[in-house]
Design a protein around this motif. Structure first.
Motif, mmCIF file in Angstrom:
data_model
loop_
_atom_site.group_PDB
_atom_site.id
_atom_site.type_symbol
_atom_site.label_atom_id
_atom_site.label_comp_id
_atom_site.label_asym_id
_atom_site.label_seq_id
_atom_site.Cartn_x
_atom_site.Cartn_y
_atom_site.Cartn_z
ATOM 1 N N SER B 132 0.844 -1.201 0.000
ATOM 2 C CA SER B 132 0.000 0.000 0.000
ATOM 3 C C SER B 132 0.884 1.258 0.000
ATOM 4 O O SER B 132 0.541 2.268 -0.597
ATOM 5 C CB SER B 132 -0.939 -0.006 1.203
ATOM 6 O OG SER B 132 -0.208 0.246 2.399
ATOM 7 N N ARG B 133 2.032 1.152 0.673
ATOM 8 C CA ARG B 133 2.946 2.304 0.675
ATOM 9 C C ARG B 133 3.613 2.470 -0.691
ATOM 10 O O ARG B 133 3.798 3.577 -1.182
ATOM 11 C CB ARG B 133 4.024 2.159 1.752
ATOM 12 C CG ARG B 133 3.517 2.123 3.189
ATOM 13 C CD ARG B 133 2.286 2.965 3.443
ATOM 14 N NE ARG B 133 2.494 4.412 3.277
ATOM 15 C CZ ARG B 133 1.551 5.268 2.965
ATOM 16 N NH1 ARG B 133 0.317 4.849 2.756
ATOM 17 N NH2 ARG B 133 1.819 6.548 2.851
ATOM 18 N N VAL B 134 3.982 1.338 -1.284
ATOM 19 C CA VAL B 134 4.598 1.403 -2.616
ATOM 20 C C VAL B 134 3.627 2.056 -3.593
ATOM 21 O O VAL B 134 3.997 2.934 -4.380
ATOM 22 C CB VAL B 134 4.995 -0.014 -3.099
ATOM 23 C CG1 VAL B 134 5.505 0.027 -4.527
ATOM 24 C CG2 VAL B 134 6.038 -0.615 -2.165
ATOM 25 N N LEU B 138 4.026 5.510 -5.653
ATOM 26 C CA LEU B 138 3.934 5.593 -7.117
ATOM 27 C C LEU B 138 2.761 6.456 -7.560
ATOM 28 O O LEU B 138 2.540 6.635 -8.754
ATOM 29 C CB LEU B 138 3.786 4.187 -7.721
ATOM 30 C CG LEU B 138 4.974 3.253 -7.522
ATOM 31 C CD1 LEU B 138 4.630 1.853 -8.038
ATOM 32 C CD2 LEU B 138 6.205 3.784 -8.246
ATOM 33 N N GLY B 139 1.983 6.947 -6.620
ATOM 34 C CA GLY B 139 0.844 7.788 -6.967
ATOM 35 C C GLY B 139 -0.287 7.004 -7.595
ATOM 36 O O GLY B 139 -1.075 7.542 -8.367
ATOM 37 N N ALA B 146 -2.991 0.230 -10.018
ATOM 38 C CA ALA B 146 -2.352 -0.372 -8.856
ATOM 39 C C ALA B 146 -2.556 -1.890 -8.870
ATOM 40 O O ALA B 146 -1.621 -2.665 -8.642
ATOM 41 C CB ALA B 146 -2.919 0.224 -7.572
ATOM 42 N N LEU B 147 -3.795 -2.293 -9.160
ATOM 43 C CA LEU B 147 -4.079 -3.727 -9.217
ATOM 44 C C LEU B 147 -3.346 -4.373 -10.375
ATOM 45 O O LEU B 147 -2.811 -5.473 -10.263
ATOM 46 C CB LEU B 147 -5.584 -3.962 -9.356
ATOM 47 C CG LEU B 147 -6.457 -3.373 -8.262
ATOM 48 C CD1 LEU B 147 -7.906 -3.795 -8.461
ATOM 49 C CD2 LEU B 147 -5.969 -3.831 -6.889
ATOM 50 N N PHE B 222 -6.270 -0.891 -1.935
ATOM 51 C CA PHE B 222 -5.760 0.136 -2.855
ATOM 52 C C PHE B 222 -6.844 1.048 -3.401
ATOM 53 O O PHE B 222 -6.564 2.167 -3.796
ATOM 54 C CB PHE B 222 -5.041 -0.509 -4.049
ATOM 55 C CG PHE B 222 -3.892 -1.394 -3.660
ATOM 56 C CD1 PHE B 222 -3.219 -1.241 -2.446
ATOM 57 C CD2 PHE B 222 -3.445 -2.391 -4.524
ATOM 58 C CE1 PHE B 222 -2.165 -2.057 -2.096
ATOM 59 C CE2 PHE B 222 -2.387 -3.211 -4.177
ATOM 60 C CZ PHE B 222 -1.751 -3.043 -2.963
ATOM 61 N N LEU B 223 -8.080 0.536 -3.481
ATOM 62 C CA LEU B 223 -9.125 1.330 -4.132
ATOM 63 C C LEU B 223 -10.023 1.964 -3.090
ATOM 64 O O LEU B 223 -10.308 1.361 -2.057
ATOM 65 C CB LEU B 223 -9.971 0.431 -5.047
ATOM 66 C CG LEU B 223 -9.194 -0.361 -6.099
ATOM 67 C CD1 LEU B 223 -10.132 -1.290 -6.841
ATOM 68 C CD2 LEU B 223 -8.492 0.572 -7.066
#
Ligand SMILES: Nc1ncnc2c1ncn2[C@@H]1O[C@H](COP(=O)(O)OP(=O)(O)OP(=O)(O)O)[C@@H](O)[C@H]1O
Ligand SMILES: [Mg+2]
Lengths: 345, 282, 282
Positions: B132-134, B138-139, B146-147, B222-223
């Protein structure tokens, strides 16, 4: 010990399809070694499995020891079976493999050791009892399978091609061992094979099957010397019986009876043969050629000789078959018929 | 195998019983989804009603609601989009890797193969916090990308494992022959091996796609916005308004999302099993 | 051709894994840019927290409990499904649904079945006069029942998976082995328990090992069904990590809890390799 009998036994796998076994009637004799012989797919295994109770018949009856056993499970039939793959239980030691039938039939535990050792000794595998099946050679596995089969002293033995996984050399010795074994225990045995040499060598009688139909049941000498029909005549013997179609019948003679005229005495039919191929097989020679002239003109035939040194390729020679060695078959039914006088000239 | 008559009857009854009990126990929730989807709310929420039957006329209200008042269609689209992209990435990465592992003989190849299989055992719940931090770095927060970035980390290992089995079954002589005929090794791979392995590739495509639809933890982490959800997160989280569950629409959505996947999965079942049995079945 | 895949996996699996270890020994929080090394502090504080202890206990209850249910059920089901019968394909499709459906959607289906007011199970129990109207328990509202519910939903989901694997194992046993046992006089039970079950051991272990991973590392079922409640009584390690690490912004604590999954995963991976290795030897 017991006699196995089948009455119009039939198995059809696919409804409306051809039967794998068609209306088979047979009866073993007490203590006999009966061989089912037939080409691949002839229904030997199916017939054996119905006797064992592993396959339900479509119709017909199976009797063991005079009792109809159609509705009995395999274990109630008092039979033992040796499978082509041996079907040893891979996770059990040889000892526990052999003891399994005793355990399954609730034989008293105290008797197990004695019985297993008896069976193992009979087959000479006493030293292997602690091993797992995967640590055994093919021949040893076969013996374990046999030991597992005899240990509970069954009424009937069923063996499905037990030698076919062995190499040629081992096969010969295993065959001999099986014969000796049968003489010793004397249990009625049904043995399935597609190898005619095995069948001839081991069987008290041979049942010849093709497409699920019994073609002949007789001693090895009977099926070889007096085949019931052309199928039996050509299935047994290598090379097979020479067959020639005449107007209304078929004439047959074995290759070993077709010899140069000079070595044939007595009543004989003779004809000229053009030699086309000569094979030397060590103990014997196989000569093939085409008949020149006469009613068999153009027919290709085989001869089996102990010596063919006098013959040359492409040469034409006089050959003869003793009259009494000629077999006759009906042209339409292909069944054997009474000998008669024919002229092949 | 034959058994005596009474034994046979007994077994038959046992068989029917086992099959019935299990089918009911396993499939009941889906039957329930089906029934709920077409029931009017008055019917659903009247306690005196027998819930197994329609006490009021069946209705299409929930389906209409689902397709017009919610973002369900959007979620289906998102899932398809992520699925397609992840499938492509997976194929691009897994095909050559599986092929070279299948052809790499000796201990080394075997070890890498096992290593890759073991990474399949690493669960999302172990990695979602650092990832989640990565993603934030990466914005890519609240972005389907992200997925797309993360999913191949578990689809690729299992696909490699599945494909290796297929490639090993292809005789080496075939490529040797192609190379003798003038193709490079890569050419032989593209022109010979891939066409032969279409069924294996199809398995991987479907497998990857179902994994994408089934994933929950990463999508949840992530979402965040409603329109960016996948079906797995959108349905259980955004079809609930506050404490109000739209059960009819929820159940319809579950069923609609499940059935196509189930159908595809069923077609390729035997191949998936081969991937899971790690050589313990031969 | 191996490199891209290996690189991708290393970056997205090994990288985050190292990052998780790094976080676990730091005081990382979302929004906190300065990181400090805090040694074992995070582990000490989670070990002291009661919710962590409950989560560990629950993780083991769910994992072990569901595996027992799953293995017994799927062994029975595999026997029943082995012989072909009319309609087997259709039944197989229905029975596979729990495994194939996205976990979150299957779980939401159960949430409706176990609803506090409209539960169909309660309705049946009331109809059978086992409970007074409105007297049936709240399946997800009482700690013990909630734990049992989660355990059953996990089992429900894994039974199909385990069944197809065991089925593959059974079909791989040569038919003449059970036939030989029948001729040798063994009945159904003896054949199953003395012959087939021992021969199936490797494949059963594969099913169990995968089952353990799927249950132990899953947070979806708990998250959807109970969100860890009531009063954290159904919290498991992954869901606790999510609650603290993502929802509570305490990355360090979340990462530390996630890492407690690792020892068991390593043991499973080791056992899995042993099974695969044994299968190759025999
Ligand atoms: N379970 C089955 N289902 C359908 N057909 C079968 C089955 N078992 C055997 N058959 C068919 O029945 C016929 C006889 O088969 P069977 O196995 O008895 O032959 P066989 O004489 O033992 O042959 P082989 O020497 O090759 O072992 C074959 O045509 C075979 O295809
Ligand atoms: Mg056969």
């Amino acid at each position: 010990m017991a006699v196995v009998e089948t009455r119009d036994l039939t198995k059809v796998f696919k409804e409306g399809g051809l039967g794998a076994v068609n209306s088979v009637n047979l009866e073993t004799r007490e203590g006999e070694f009966l061989v089912f012989l037939g080409p691949s797919g002839s229904g030997k295994t199916t017939l054996l499995r119905m006797i064992a109770g592993l396959e339900a018949p479509t119709s017909g009856d199976i009797l063991i020891g005079g009792r109809v056993v159609n509705d009995l499970s395999p274990r109630e039939r008092r039979i033992a079976m040796v499978f082509q793959s041996y079907a040893l239980y891979p996770h059990l030691s040889v000892y526990r493999n052999i003891a399994f039938p005793l355990q399954a039939q609730k034989v008293k535990k105290e008797l197990h050791k004695e019985k297993v050792e008896w069976a193992a000794a009979l087959l000479g595998i006493g030293a292997l009892l602690e091993r797992k099946p995967r640590e055994l050679s093919g021949g040893e596995r076969q013996r374990v399978a046999l030991a597992r089969a005899i240990v509970r002293e069954p009424a009937v033995f069923l063996l499905d091609e037990p030698l076919s996984n062995l190499d040629a050399k081992l096969r010969a010795s295993a065959r001999e061992e099986l014969e000796r074994f049968h003489r010793r225990v004397g249990t009625t045995t049904i043995y399935v094979t597609h190898d005619q040499v095995e069948a001839m060598a081991m069987g008290d009688r041979v049942l010849v099957l093709n497409k699920g139909v019994v073609h002949q049941l007789g001693t090895p000498a009977e099926v070889y010397d007096n085949p019931a029909d052309t199928f039996v005549a050509t299935f047994l013997g290598s090379p097979p019986m020479n067959l020639a179609e005449l107007a209304e019948l078929i004439v047959g003679f074995r290759p070993e009876h077709l010899r140069p005229s000079s070595s044939v005495t007595g009543d004989a039919v003779s004809f000229r043969l053009k030699v086309e191929n000569i094979e030397y097989l060590g103990a014997e020679w196989i000569v093939s050629g085409t008949v020149v002239g006469g009613r068999l003109g153009g027919k290709k035939v085989f001869s089996r000789l102990t010596s063919a040194q006098d013959l040359a390729l492409e040469g034409t020679y006089d050959f003869a078959v003793p009259q009494r060695q000629l077999k006759f078959f009906d042209r339409s039914t292909e069944k054997r018929i009474e000998p008669r006088a024919v002229s092949l000239q | 195998m034959q058994t005596s008559l009474s034994g046979r009857a007994f077994r038959r009854i046992g068989h029917v019983l086992v099959i019935t009990v299990f089918t009911v126990a396993l499939a009941f929730p889906f039957y329930w989804m089906l029934v709920t989807s077409f029931k009017q709310n008055v019917d659903l929420y009247t306690m005196a009603n027998n819930p197994f039957i329609f006490n009021a006329k069946p209705t299409l209200d929930h389906l209409t609601f689902l397709f017009t008042q919610t973002r369900f269609v959007r979620w289906l689209g998102n899932t398809t989009f992520v699925g397609v992209v992840v499938v492509s990435i997976t194929l691009v990465l897994a095909l050559p890797a599986a092929y070279s592992l299948a052809r790499l003989s000796g201990r080394w190849g075997e070890r890498v193969g096992i290593g890759i299989f073991l990474t399949y055992l690493v669960p999302p719940t172990l990695l979602f916090i650092p990832l989640s931090r990565v993603i934030a770095y990466l914005g890519l927060q609240d972005s389907l990308w992200a997925l797309i970035l993360v999913y191949p980390s578990f689809t690729v290992p299992f696909s490699i494992w599945l494909l290796m089995g297929f490639f090993k079954a292809i005789p080496r002589e075939l490529e040797d022959a192609a190379m003798v005929d003038g193709l490079t090794r890569f050419g032989a791979f593209v022109k010979m091996v891939i066409p032969i392995s279409t069924s294996g590739i199809l398995t991987v495509v479907i497998f990857t796609f179902t994994l994408v639809t089934q994933e929950f933890v990463y999508a949840l982490t992530f979402l965040s916005s409603e329109e960016n959800q996948m079906i797995g997160t959108g349905i259980p989280i955004f079809l609930v308004r506050g404490d109000v569950y739209y059960w009819g629409a929820l159940m319809a959505a579950c069923l609609i999302a499940t059935l196509p996947i189930a159908f595809l999965y069923n077609l390729f079942l035997d191949r998936f099993i081969a991937g899971f049995t790690v050589g313990a079945v031969k | 051709m191996l490199a891209p895949a290996v690189l991708y996996i290393l970056l997205l699996v090994a990288g985050p894994f190292l990052l998780a270890i790094f976080y676990a020994f730091s005081d990382a929080r979302i929004g906190n840019t300065q990181l400090h090394f805090v040694g074992l502090e995070n582990f000490r504080s989670i070990l002291q927290s009661p919710s962590f202890r409950i989560a560990v206990r629950n993780s083991f209850i769910f994992t072990i409990g569901s595996q027992i249910v799953v293995i017994i059920a799927s062994s029975i089901l595999a026997i029943a499904l082995e012989q072909p019968f009319r309609g087997r394909g259709m039944l197989r499709f229905l029975m596979l649904l729990p495994w194939v459906a996205p976990i979150a959607l299957g779980a939401i289906g159960w949430k409706w079945i176990l609803d506090s007011i409209y539960s169909v199970i309660s309705w049946v129990l009331v109809a059978l006069h086992l409970y007074k109207p409105f007297g049936a328990p709240m399946w997800l509202g009482e700690p013990h029942l909630a734990i049992a519910s989660v355990l059953l939903v996990h089992s429900w989901r894994l039974i199909p998976f385990s069944t197809v694997i065991l089925l593959a194992g059974r079909t791989a046993i040569p038919k003449d082995i059970p036939e030989a046992a029948a001729v040798d006089g063994a009945g159904f039970w003896r054949t199953e328990f003395l012959i087939l079950l021992p021969m199936m051991m490797p494949i059963i272990s594969v099913a169990v090992l995968f089952g353990i991973i799927f249950t132990f590392t899953d947070m979806t079922v708990v998250y959807i069904l109970t969100a860890g409640g009531p009063f954290d009584s159904t919290q498991v390690l992954p869901s606790l990590a999510f609650t603290l690490g993502i929802q509570g912004s305490d990355l360090a604590a979340g990462a530390a809890i996630s890492l407690t999954l690792v020892p068991l995963l390593v043991i499973i991976a080791y056992l899995m390799l042993r099974v695969a290795h044994r299968a190759e030897v025999t």
